[in-house]
Enzyme design. Structure first.
Site, mmCIF file in Angstrom:
data_model
loop_
_atom_site.group_PDB
_atom_site.id
_atom_site.type_symbol
_atom_site.label_atom_id
_atom_site.label_comp_id
_atom_site.label_asym_id
_atom_site.label_seq_id
_atom_site.Cartn_x
_atom_site.Cartn_y
_atom_site.Cartn_z
ATOM 1 N N HIS A 1 -2.859 -3.118 18.496
ATOM 2 C CA HIS A 1 -3.891 -3.702 17.871
ATOM 3 C C HIS A 1 -5.453 -3.673 18.644
ATOM 4 O O HIS A 1 -6.476 -4.157 18.021
ATOM 5 C CB HIS A 1 -3.352 -5.286 17.796
ATOM 6 C CG HIS A 1 -2.265 -5.581 16.812
ATOM 7 N ND1 HIS A 1 -1.186 -5.567 17.451
ATOM 8 C CD2 HIS A 1 -2.184 -5.615 15.628
ATOM 9 C CE1 HIS A 1 -0.348 -5.876 16.422
ATOM 10 N NE2 HIS A 1 -1.006 -5.779 15.310
ATOM 11 N N CYS B 1 1.241 -8.644 17.551
ATOM 12 C CA CYS B 1 2.581 -8.144 17.818
ATOM 13 C C CYS B 1 3.550 -9.516 17.578
ATOM 14 O O CYS B 1 4.757 -9.232 17.613
ATOM 15 C CB CYS B 1 2.865 -7.560 18.991
ATOM 16 S SG CYS B 1 1.853 -5.708 19.004
ATOM 17 N N HIS C 1 3.944 1.479 2.159
ATOM 18 C CA HIS C 1 5.251 0.671 1.624
ATOM 19 C C HIS C 1 5.660 1.638 0.404
ATOM 20 O O HIS C 1 7.099 1.752 0.353
ATOM 21 C CB HIS C 1 4.817 -0.530 1.097
ATOM 22 C CG HIS C 1 4.253 -1.551 1.997
ATOM 23 N ND1 HIS C 1 2.955 -1.961 2.001
ATOM 24 C CD2 HIS C 1 4.609 -1.893 3.268
ATOM 25 C CE1 HIS C 1 2.676 -2.909 2.905
ATOM 26 N NE2 HIS C 1 3.608 -2.770 3.633
ATOM 27 N N LYS D 1 -4.098 6.730 10.781
ATOM 28 C CA LYS D 1 -2.755 6.223 10.353
ATOM 29 C C LYS D 1 -3.098 5.007 9.355
ATOM 30 O O LYS D 1 -4.286 4.317 9.301
ATOM 31 C CB LYS D 1 -2.027 5.354 11.472
ATOM 32 C CG LYS D 1 -0.619 4.950 10.762
ATOM 33 C CD LYS D 1 0.076 3.857 11.793
ATOM 34 C CE LYS D 1 0.787 2.941 11.165
ATOM 35 N NZ LYS D 1 1.272 1.781 11.845
ATOM 36 N N LYS E 1 -3.230 -1.753 7.575
ATOM 37 C CA LYS E 1 -3.979 -2.689 7.096
ATOM 38 C C LYS E 1 -5.139 -3.012 7.986
ATOM 39 O O LYS E 1 -6.246 -3.231 7.458
ATOM 40 C CB LYS E 1 -3.135 -3.903 6.960
ATOM 41 C CG LYS E 1 -4.080 -5.336 6.054
ATOM 42 C CD LYS E 1 -3.093 -6.343 6.249
ATOM 43 C CE LYS E 1 -3.594 -7.052 7.659
ATOM 44 N NZ LYS E 1 -4.141 -8.126 7.605
ATOM 45 N N CYS F 1 -3.678 -4.589 23.635
ATOM 46 C CA CYS F 1 -2.539 -4.108 23.140
ATOM 47 C C CYS F 1 -2.748 -2.829 22.273
ATOM 48 O O CYS F 1 -3.852 -2.365 21.740
ATOM 49 C CB CYS F 1 -2.043 -5.151 21.793
ATOM 50 S SG CYS F 1 -1.036 -4.393 20.798
ATOM 51 N N HIS G 1 0.754 -1.164 -0.118
ATOM 52 C CA HIS G 1 0.110 0.010 0.081
ATOM 53 C C HIS G 1 0.787 1.221 -0.149
ATOM 54 O O HIS G 1 2.175 1.514 0.041
ATOM 55 C CB HIS G 1 -0.987 -0.240 1.129
ATOM 56 C CG HIS G 1 -0.383 -0.133 2.541
ATOM 57 N ND1 HIS G 1 0.470 1.102 3.126
ATOM 58 C CD2 HIS G 1 -0.393 -1.099 3.521
ATOM 59 C CE1 HIS G 1 0.619 0.680 4.317
ATOM 60 N NE2 HIS G 1 0.416 -0.780 4.597
#
Ligand SMILES: [Zn+2]
Length: 641
Positions: A147, A130, A22, A296, A299, A144, A19
């Protein structure tokens, strides 16, 4: 410059398709490499894919295929994408390469033999996302932080790397070496992290739980933790310890990374290198994230923009330019198609593209389709040459300090200078009379010659477009050299072939908004972003009167949860009352004393019984408002334009 420059992207985890995140890292790394090459360095550019670990095993299982088959497929997507984005990497490494696996095992064995890896029973909270145990202190509401899912309780035996014994050394290195991490704020972040005791790092996963990984060389009941495996790619790619490339390029290593992987690269990685007896890398170059509608891009959140879809609309080089120009390297940046389009039109179509078109077309028309012979050089030309001499050096400085946005800003500034030079010299008035012919030649020659230098400076960012630009300047065969970025090297008489505008202006409607996935979200605030508007002329803008004002006092507007009323000093002999919808973001105390920008000639309006005589400017990030403040040495009443 006779140095070597080894630069890496992170290897991308193949549990997601490529995406824009990257693409950004990889394009930035490509741009650095191309510039360093231009400046004379011998470069080596590594990218690749990270392919082991629990998430991959799970994704493969979910797709009903073997992990190897799964990683082959996604890795190939990355490999296929890069040439489409004009990426010229020297190597593409995969953590499933046999050479890499052998290297990881060799280094693990070395560290184990030194007694720096030990077995211990461990229990704790484990995040599958993670792939590591989390400290109690890291959790946010029991979840987390990355996540937003609760970790699971796990108890097992594992191997640990004595990372804690490198804490003092690493802190000292960070304190000593100011330039090790760029921008400096990330170095500070690492220094802060190291103020807490560093835990030993769990570097194994029992095979009973995970088989998809590199087996520990000293215990075949375990595979290697995915980060310990992945980080070593930077050394294994060069064939540590005896490879020719390793000897040549190590440790002149520059790691380009996103800020989300600062800890692994800034703490785990140097400790691992130190333990393995490998000299530590030269620099960590950390960039921020592209933000879509305040989130942000990642994915897990699902707001992923397809870079390939973007390139079809902006052109690959247009996309590369936007990404490099609009993100202040190191900081987060907003990604919208509208911003990209505005940038394209302002910088590429109206500024540089226009310079190129008009210099070429006037020369073709008046000098038999070729570069004119210059006449005498006057003060205006000398001044321009000086700007360029300094400007070219400045660009280089910005690049070697990893500030591509500044470098490009400066190149476009040079382009504006030449446009201004043309506007001042008015070559179109010099075509009538033969006595003006020398002067006409000088002006057009200078414009073309300066354009040539700009083309060279932009080449690393827009390689395909600048190749066309050189063709248009009759320089198709020319090898670009940094040493040729000085005036007077364009050959008079060079044929200028007929060419089309390099950067045709794009209308907003040319850009298909629907292809941008998930960028539309409900706007909660009344202060929503403006709709696409037609462009306005400068005199329209000038109708608006903007001034610096000092907020002398501020209060909440009764019965309203959103409105604040400020008394503002605008250098007039009274204070104006101005209403702003910022009460959710600022308390009256926070507003008071601020030096702000005010639209002073708005028709007064009555809001909640109060007459508001102007508008205080805020940035509006999808309804999240922040005051636009004036520099603190400016007095109230000073005009803004
Ligand atoms: Zn997690």
């Amino acid at each position: 410059m006779n140095e070597v420059f080894y630069v890496t992207t992170p290897i991308y985890y193949v549990n997601s398709h490529p995406h824009i995140g990257h693409a950004y890292t990889t394009i930035a790394t490509d741009v650095f490499t191309r510039y360093m090459k231009l400046f004379g360095a011998e470069t080596y550019f590594l990218t690749g894919t990270d392919e082991h670990g629990q998430k991959i095993a799970e994704s493969a299982a979910n797709s009903g295929i073997k992990p190897q088959e799964f990683v082959d497929k996604i890795s190939q997507e990355f490999r296929n994408l890069w040439p489409h984005l004009h990426i010229e990497n020297d190597q593409f490494i995969r953590t499933t390469d046999s050479k890499h696996k052998a290297c990881v095992q060799q280094i693990l064995q070395k560290i184990f033999d030194q007694g720096e890896i030990y077995l211990k029973e461990y229990e704790g909270l484990y995040c599958i996302g993670c792939e590591r145990f989390l400290d109690e202190a890291e959790l946010e509401n029991g979840n987390c932080p990355d996540h937003q899912t609760p970790p699971e309780f796990h108890k097992e035996q594992n191997y640990f790397f004595r990372m804690s014994s490198y804490q003092a050394w690493l802190s000292e290195e960070l304190m000593k070496n100011e330039n090790w991490v760029y921008p400096a704020r990330y170095r500070n972040e690492l220094i802060q992290l190291l103020k807490n005791p560093l835990q030993d790092l769990c570097i194994s996963r029992p095979k009973s739980r995970l088989k998809w990984g590199i087996e520990l060389p000293f215990d075949n009941n375990f595979v290697t933790y995915v980060w310990f495996d992945a980080l070593l790619n930077y050394a294994s790619a060069l064939e540590w310890p005896n490879g020719e490339k390793f000897k040549k390029f190590w440790p002149n290593v520059h790691h380009t990374i996103g800020k989300d992987i600062l800890k692994t690269h800034g703490i785990y990685w140097p400790c691992m290198l130190k333990a393995a007896g490998i000299p530590v890398f030269k620099k960590l170059v950390v960039h921020g994230h592209w933000v879509v509608e305040g989130n942000k891009m990642s994915k897990s959140i699902g707001n992923v923009v397809d870079p390939l879809a973007m390139k079809d609309q902006l052109g690959v080089d247009g996309l590369r330019y936007f990404l490099m120009r609009d993100m202040s390297f190191g900081e987060d940046s907003n990604f919208t198609k509208e911003l990209a389009l505005t940038r394209y039109n302002a910088d590429l179509a109206n500024n540089f593209g226009n310079l190129m078109n008009r210099s070429i077309s006037m020369s073709r028309k008046n000098f038999q389709e070729s570069v004119p012979p210059p006449g005498a050089v006057g003060n205006q030309e000398k001044e321009l040459h000086e700007y360029f001499a300094k400007g070219v050096q400045k660009c280089r400085e910005y690049i070697v300090t990893f500030q591509p946005h500044r470098a490009l800003e400066h190149v476009l500034y040079l382009s504006s200078k030449v446009n201004k030079y043309i506007d001042t010299c008015k070559p179109w008035t010099l075509t009538k009379d033969d006595k003006d012919r020398d002067r006409l030649g000088t002006v057009l020659y200078t414009a073309l010659d300066m354009t040539r230098i700009i083309v060279g400076l932009l080449d690393p960012v827009m390689p395909k477009k600048m190749y066309t630009a050189r063709k248009n300047l009759g320089l198709e065969q020319e090898v670009i050299r940094f040493s040729s970025f000085s005036p007077g090297l364009l050959e008079p008489g060079t044929k200028l072939p007929k060419s089309n505008p390099l950067f045709p202006k794009m209308q907003a409607s040319n850009v298909d908004q629907d292809n941008l996935k998930n960028t539309q979200s409900e706007k909660k605030s009344n202060y929503s972003a403006p709709e696409k508007k037609d462009q306005i002329a400068i005199h329209d803008f000038q109708k608006m009167e903007l001034k610096v004002g000092r907020i002398k006092s501020c209060r909440k507007v009764p019965k309203s949860s959103k409105l604040l009323c400020s008394e503002v000093d605008l250098g007039e002999n009274y204070l104006r009352s101005i209403i702003s919808g910022a009460a959710e973001f600022y308390s009256p105390e926070e507003m008071t004393g601020r030096l702000v920008i005010v639209v002073t000639n708005l028709k007064p309006v009555k809001l909640m019984g109060i007459i508001s005589e102007g508008m205080i400017l805020f940035s509006d990030d999808n309804g999240k408002m922040a005051l636009i403040e004036a520099p603190d040495h400016v007095d109230p009443g000073v005009k803004v334009r």
